[in-house]
Each structure stands twice: as C-alpha cells, then as structure tokens.
Write an enzyme that holds these catalytic residues in place. Sequence first.
Site, PDB file in Angstrom:
ATOM      1  N   HIS A   1      45.253 -37.123 -55.783  1.00  0.00           N
ATOM      2  CA  HIS A   1      45.447 -37.214 -54.339  1.00  0.00           C
ATOM      3  C   HIS A   1      44.633 -36.136 -53.628  1.00  0.00           C
ATOM      4  O   HIS A   1      44.406 -35.050 -54.179  1.00  0.00           O
ATOM      5  CB  HIS A   1      46.925 -37.077 -53.989  1.00  0.00           C
ATOM      6  CG  HIS A   1      47.808 -38.035 -54.719  1.00  0.00           C
ATOM      7  ND1 HIS A   1      47.642 -39.396 -54.643  1.00  0.00           N
ATOM      8  CD2 HIS A   1      48.840 -37.833 -55.587  1.00  0.00           C
ATOM      9  CE1 HIS A   1      48.555 -39.991 -55.400  1.00  0.00           C
ATOM     10  NE2 HIS A   1      49.284 -39.063 -55.991  1.00  0.00           N
TER      11      HIS A   1
ATOM     12  N   ARG B   1      42.009 -43.394 -57.675  1.00  0.00           N
ATOM     13  CA  ARG B   1      42.319 -43.777 -59.055  1.00  0.00           C
ATOM     14  C   ARG B   1      41.195 -43.366 -59.993  1.00  0.00           C
ATOM     15  O   ARG B   1      40.020 -43.458 -59.649  1.00  0.00           O
ATOM     16  CB  ARG B   1      42.601 -45.272 -59.129  1.00  0.00           C
ATOM     17  CG  ARG B   1      43.904 -45.656 -58.418  1.00  0.00           C
ATOM     18  CD  ARG B   1      44.210 -47.130 -58.466  1.00  0.00           C
ATOM     19  NE  ARG B   1      45.522 -47.383 -57.883  1.00  0.00           N
ATOM     20  CZ  ARG B   1      45.747 -47.507 -56.567  1.00  0.00           C
ATOM     21  NH1 ARG B   1      44.726 -47.418 -55.724  1.00  0.00           N
ATOM     22  NH2 ARG B   1      46.963 -47.719 -56.114  1.00  0.00           N
TER      23      ARG B   1
END
Length: 418
Positions: free
Chosen positions: A108, A291
């Site tokens: 993140h 991702r």
Amino acid sequence: MEVLRGSVRTYTWGSRTHLAELLGEEVPSPHPQAELWLGAHRDEPSRLNGHGTDGGTGGTDGVRTLTDVLAADPLGTLGPARRERWSGRLPYLLKVLAAEEPLSLQAHPSAEQAAAGYAREEAAGVPRTAAERNYPDPLPKPEILCALTEFHALAGFRPADGTVRLLRALDVRALDHHTELLAAQPDADGLRALFTTWITLPQRAVDELVPALLEGCVAHVRERGDFTAEARTLLDLGERYPGDAGVLAALLLNRVSLAPGQCLYQPAGSPHSYLSGCGVELMANSDNVLRCGLTPKHVDVPELLRVLDFAPGEPPLLQGDGTGAVTRYAPSEYFSLARCAFDDADDDAPPDPVALGVEGPRIAIAVAGSVRLRSARGQEHVVARGTAAWVPACDGPVTVEPVERPALAFVAADGLCP
C-alpha cells in the site's frame, strides 16, 4: 451508542466456519465468508438501527447507514477537531478477516504517494472502477491485524543474509546465479535488484524457474530442513498460482506465525500476503492496493517498484500500550485498536470499569463473551459475541467491563490523541 450491523464479504479465499460461528449462523456457511466489514466504506457502509440498552435495539427509528449519519451530523459524530482533520469521513475500516486460502501479494502507498497517484490518474481520466486503476482514492492504507486464531502471513522483506541461507538450503541449480548476486549485495539494493529481476521475467522463464523451485522445496521438506515452513508455504503458493512470478517474490519475505493476541502491522510499502487464519483487521479507509503477484488481477510493475520499501528487517509485530485488561495499538493517526480481554473471574466481586482512553468516533465488536460500554453521558450498551456498536464522539469518554466471561472485545478509533 447504537447497534451497528456490518456486512459479510464472500470472497473465494474466505472460510466457511470462522465468521459463521462468530455470527451464530449455520456452519458451514453456503459460501466462503472472507470479511465482516464495520465502518463507513463507500461500497458497503454499516447500518444503524436505533439506540440500544443492554444489547437490545430499543425503539428503532429506521435503518440508516453510518455514511448517512456522518453526513447528517459530522460535528456530533466526529467532534470538531476530527471533523476538520478527516473532512467529514470516518478515517478507518474495521474488519474481522477469515482466510482459508492465501490472499494476493500486495503493498500500500504512503500518504504522499496516494495523493500524487490519485491526482495523476484523475488527470489522465482513468475510471475509478477500471481494472488498471491503482489509486481510486487519495488516502494511504496502513493496516494492522490482531490474531484470533493461529494466523500465518508473509510480511516485509526478510534480512538478505537469511534469504541467501534459504536459497542455498533449497539448492535449486537454476537459482544459483540469483543467490550469489544477493550474497554479493545483501542489502535493500540487492533485494530490489533481485525482486525486480523476478517480477519482470518473461513468462517462459517463470514457467521454468517455479517448477524447479518447487522440486527443491519438496526435497527440503522430505529432509526436514531448517526452512520447512517456508518450503511448505512456497509449495502451497505454487500449486494455487502456477506460473505466477509472485511465487518467486514470496521467497524474499518473512514468514510469520501469530499466536492469538499477537498483532502485525503493515506500514506503507511493506509487501505482504495473509495466508490463513482469523483475525481482527483495522486499516485506513482506503482502497489503494498495489499488487505484487499471486493474483490474476492487474500488476503495475513500475508503480509497484515506486511504492515498495525494500528495507529488510524482522516482521513488524506490535507490543501495544497498557496494562491489565486493555491493550492499545496506535501505529497510525488514521486508526488505533484497543484489545479488551477479561479472563474467567477468580471470585464473585464485580470488576471495576476500565477506561478505554480513546475518544472521537468509535466502533466496538465482541468476539467472545460480552462487555458493557458506559459513556460519559450516562448511556450504556452491552456488546455480545458477534455484535457491534457505534459510539459517536459526542458520547465522550467510555469505560468497558465484562458481563459474560471470558470476554474479548475490540474497540476501533482514530489514532489522534484524546
């Protein structure tokens, strides 16, 4: 204080038992249940339905969403300082997460990266629901997870010398060159170089390397080597995600096993994947995910490399503050989590109420027994196993005490000082 009703998300990696048991539903559940959401997320805000006393709903005044309540009275729900700081939003999302299978390998962004990425994609006209969108909102997404059961995860880059020992123990000839490159530069730059090499390999090379790695893992498990747990994890990932470069990337990460009550923090830039188990998860109210692999979804390698923190280290376990029944974890301004644990009583004397030490908007959930919350305004509410409560800022300081022992409850708040 009001009864708060969350929603269950049925992702394929979820469990058919953990959430069903917590919520008192049929076990096994008809579909995998992955997450119970409690908060004001735009996709599925929780619902409120009236003031509760001693666990009841009292006289309901209609079902409302928490988003509606925040919009109608941001001053009362958030408080003046927090209304300004959070722009009228609830800054966190509380979940109970139940993983039967591994989640995608992900990271993140920081606050600065999230704001810049959001502005960039907005200017480029990328639809917020597009598969290639990295930043659907301008907020970071740090998170913590407090284990309810034994919980397994990959978290952060393992110290490079440890990874060199792992690679040499697996003894995969096709990886010898990569192993020696990392051994020659056992630091963050060496990890960055190796991760970048693996994540950008042509598919034909991945299709050769991953099976060779898995053969090495099988041999290591048979020999009961020092890295048996890591080898078993790689075998599981390789079976679930054949031909995925994320299996190679997983070689570089710490494998973590949490006992119930232990808490794992995922700061900005930390690569991680939850493998299995049930826990209470608390995060900033954001959807920004980059991702790294172990997924059929979009992987933006250049943006991922900008976000990842390659500094190696031990898994970021939190110790928490406090003594006695309440332990508070506050690693971020966006959230804090109070774990309230009351063991079986040794005598019949009623316990003294314990101050939670958090203010502002709060959400409480009980996962065992039941607890009573009392507010400075004289309200009280019993939160029983599998139920939750909303406590707005205007209720002031709150105390907690057990009703049915053993009791275990969690209270989410922001991370700002009271």
